[in-house]
Enzyme design. Structure first.
Site, mmCIF file in Angstrom:
data_model
loop_
_atom_site.group_PDB
_atom_site.id
_atom_site.type_symbol
_atom_site.label_atom_id
_atom_site.label_comp_id
_atom_site.label_asym_id
_atom_site.label_seq_id
_atom_site.Cartn_x
_atom_site.Cartn_y
_atom_site.Cartn_z
ATOM 1 N N SER A 1 0.817 -1.221 0.000
ATOM 2 C CA SER A 1 0.000 0.000 0.000
ATOM 3 C C SER A 1 0.845 1.262 0.000
ATOM 4 O O SER A 1 0.295 2.364 0.070
ATOM 5 C CB SER A 1 -0.893 0.002 1.249
ATOM 6 O OG SER A 1 -0.117 -0.309 2.399
ATOM 7 N N THR B 1 -2.339 3.166 4.230
ATOM 8 C CA THR B 1 -1.363 4.251 4.244
ATOM 9 C C THR B 1 -0.472 4.169 5.467
ATOM 10 O O THR B 1 -0.950 3.868 6.552
ATOM 11 C CB THR B 1 -2.124 5.588 4.369
ATOM 12 O OG1 THR B 1 -3.204 5.578 3.480
ATOM 13 C CG2 THR B 1 -1.216 6.771 4.170
ATOM 14 N N THR C 1 1.557 6.815 0.525
ATOM 15 C CA THR C 1 0.670 5.745 0.059
ATOM 16 C C THR C 1 0.742 5.562 -1.452
ATOM 17 O O THR C 1 1.122 6.481 -2.182
ATOM 18 C CB THR C 1 -0.797 6.060 0.438
ATOM 19 O OG1 THR C 1 -1.615 4.917 0.205
ATOM 20 C CG2 THR C 1 -1.351 7.215 -0.374
ATOM 21 N N ARG D 1 -7.019 9.050 -9.828
ATOM 22 C CA ARG D 1 -7.609 9.189 -8.488
ATOM 23 C C ARG D 1 -6.528 9.503 -7.456
ATOM 24 O O ARG D 1 -5.496 8.853 -7.401
ATOM 25 C CB ARG D 1 -8.337 7.897 -8.122
ATOM 26 C CG ARG D 1 -9.006 7.902 -6.737
ATOM 27 C CD ARG D 1 -8.127 7.310 -5.670
ATOM 28 N NE ARG D 1 -8.794 7.205 -4.369
ATOM 29 C CZ ARG D 1 -8.154 6.987 -3.224
ATOM 30 N NH1 ARG D 1 -6.836 6.853 -3.225
ATOM 31 N NH2 ARG D 1 -8.817 6.898 -2.097
ATOM 32 N N VAL D 2 -6.771 10.499 -6.601
ATOM 33 C CA VAL D 2 -5.891 10.814 -5.469
ATOM 34 C C VAL D 2 -6.758 10.817 -4.217
ATOM 35 O O VAL D 2 -7.875 11.341 -4.230
ATOM 36 C CB VAL D 2 -5.209 12.188 -5.652
ATOM 37 C CG1 VAL D 2 -4.408 12.565 -4.415
ATOM 38 C CG2 VAL D 2 -4.300 12.169 -6.886
ATOM 39 N N GLY D 3 -6.257 10.220 -3.141
ATOM 40 C CA GLY D 3 -7.031 10.130 -1.900
ATOM 41 C C GLY D 3 -6.626 11.173 -0.875
ATOM 42 O O GLY D 3 -6.121 12.247 -1.200
ATOM 43 N N ASP D 4 -6.813 10.819 0.373
ATOM 44 C CA ASP D 4 -6.627 11.751 1.486
ATOM 45 C C ASP D 4 -5.162 11.993 1.870
ATOM 46 O O ASP D 4 -4.821 13.041 2.413
ATOM 47 C CB ASP D 4 -7.341 11.195 2.723
ATOM 48 C CG ASP D 4 -6.795 9.818 3.108
ATOM 49 O OD1 ASP D 4 -6.766 8.919 2.239
ATOM 50 O OD2 ASP D 4 -6.372 9.646 4.262
ATOM 51 N N THR E 1 -5.947 6.655 8.211
ATOM 52 C CA THR E 1 -5.598 5.639 7.216
ATOM 53 C C THR E 1 -6.862 4.885 6.847
ATOM 54 O O THR E 1 -7.813 4.808 7.643
ATOM 55 C CB THR E 1 -4.522 4.682 7.772
ATOM 56 O OG1 THR E 1 -4.182 3.711 6.780
ATOM 57 C CG2 THR E 1 -4.993 3.949 9.009
ATOM 58 N N GLY E 2 -6.864 4.324 5.658
ATOM 59 C CA GLY E 2 -8.035 3.584 5.214
ATOM 60 C C GLY E 2 -8.624 4.223 3.977
ATOM 61 O O GLY E 2 -7.914 4.866 3.200
ATOM 62 N N GLY F 1 -9.794 6.583 1.604
ATOM 63 C CA GLY F 1 -9.570 8.019 1.543
ATOM 64 C C GLY F 1 -10.813 8.834 1.291
ATOM 65 O O GLY F 1 -10.936 9.955 1.794
HETATM 66 N N1 GLY Z 1 -5.809 6.375 2.517
HETATM 67 C C1 GLY Z 1 -5.204 6.142 1.277
HETATM 68 C C2 GLY Z 1 -6.059 6.406 0.109
HETATM 69 O O1 GLY Z 1 -7.282 6.286 0.194
HETATM 70 O O2 GLY Z 1 -5.529 6.725 -0.931
#
Ligand code: GLY
Length: 304
Positions: free
Chosen positions: A49, A158, A176, A186-189, A209-210, A212
């Protein structure tokens, strides 16, 4: 003098904490420590990850996101990096060497080239083989797995690290490869201050974490710090973030979120939607992995 402390999401982070701890305990900076811990995970091909070994997007390309933070006016981030491994160090260079907070995509890779960061392939043979299986419809997107210490590993775990150094300075880092087989782009948190990571030296810091999309919906790490600013304990702050996510998203059993909140005085707590989230801790008592509390849905402990 403050007592140095490191907290990091998931058990794999214990290896990074072990690497960073001697420097932190010896008087090194919290920023160096969180970057060293994240770097270790980025290099570890068994961590699927983060960094090399991370799962690719739907097109088979790995893209990396990272963020570092010392204060609202001292943070840096990169996202959608496709040619460089050490994205946490790169985020630090954005913070230290530019007037910006975040660089994205080819611009971030070009910045790394100019700084002399070596480029390297990010897709491991194992991740590529799993992506091929996923593409052929042979495996589900994110098969979770339970370890002997009760950790339920879901492959969007993450690394989020918080540290306090001997001078009482707090720093945080997040790194991450994002959701496995995500839509390209796509980009997360994780790279966004206030979502995957937030630090305010007046109050404390938090990492999430988890999944996003759920964290971003409530500005998870910012919310935890703001709760502490208004008098909540770290435990109450973690619970508020989880409850807010629960109220808005009604997460399914396979949508895990873990949160760590650390007050500036060193008090901390961690929690998760479901059982299976653990925290790596390094302090004067050694390096260890501990289960989180609270767990919003202990009865849903099995998501396998
Ligand atoms: N927490 C990582 C993501 O969702 O990209």
């Amino acid at each position: 003098m403050a007592d140095p402390l490191m907290l990091a999401t998931w058990s794999f982070s214990a290896r990074g904490c072990a690497k960073a701890w001697p420097g932190l305990a010896g008087g090194g900076s919290s920023l160096d420590a969180v970057c060293a811990a994240a770097r270790e995970a980025e290099e570890d091909p068994t961590v699927d990850s983060v960094g090399f070994g991370g799962f690719p997007d739907a097109n088979g390309a790995v893209s990396l996101d990272a963020c570092v933070m010392l204060a609202p006016e001292r943070c840096g981030a990169v996202c959608a990096v496709t040619r460089h491994l050490h994205v946490t160090d790169l985020a630090r260079r954005v913070m230290e060497g530019t007037n910006y907070v975040m660089l994205a995509g080819e611009g971030a890779d070009a910045f790394a080239d100019r700084l002399g960061f070596g480029s390297s392939p990010l897709l491991s043979a194992d991740a590529e083989a799993k992506w091929q299986q996923w593409r052929a419809g042979k495996i589900v997107p994110a098969p979770p797995a339970r370890s002997s210490i009760g950790e339920v590993h879901v492959p969007h775990d993450t690394i989020g690290v918080l540290a306090i150094d001997c001078n009482g300075v707090m720093a945080g880092a997040c790194s991450t490869s994002g959701l496995p087989y995500k839509m390209a782009g796509r980009v997360g948190d994780s790279p966004i201050p206030g979502h995957g990571l937030y630090v305010d030296p007046e109050v404390g810091g938090a990492v999430a974490t988890g999944n996003g999309e759920l964290i971003m919906g409530v500005s998870g790490s910012f919310l935890a710090v703001e709760c502490m600013r208004r008098g909540s304990t770290p435990l109450e702050a973690v619970r508020e973030v989880l409850q807010r996510i629960e109220r808005r998203f009604h997460p399914a059993a396979d949508q895990q979120i873990g949160v760590i909140a650390l007050a500036k005085n060193g008090a901390w707590s961690s929690g998760a939607l479901h059982a299976g989230f653990v925290v790596s801790v390094a302090d004067g008592s050694g390096i260890r992995t501990v289960p989180c509390e609270p767990i919003l849905h202990p009865s849903r402990e099995t998501i396998l």
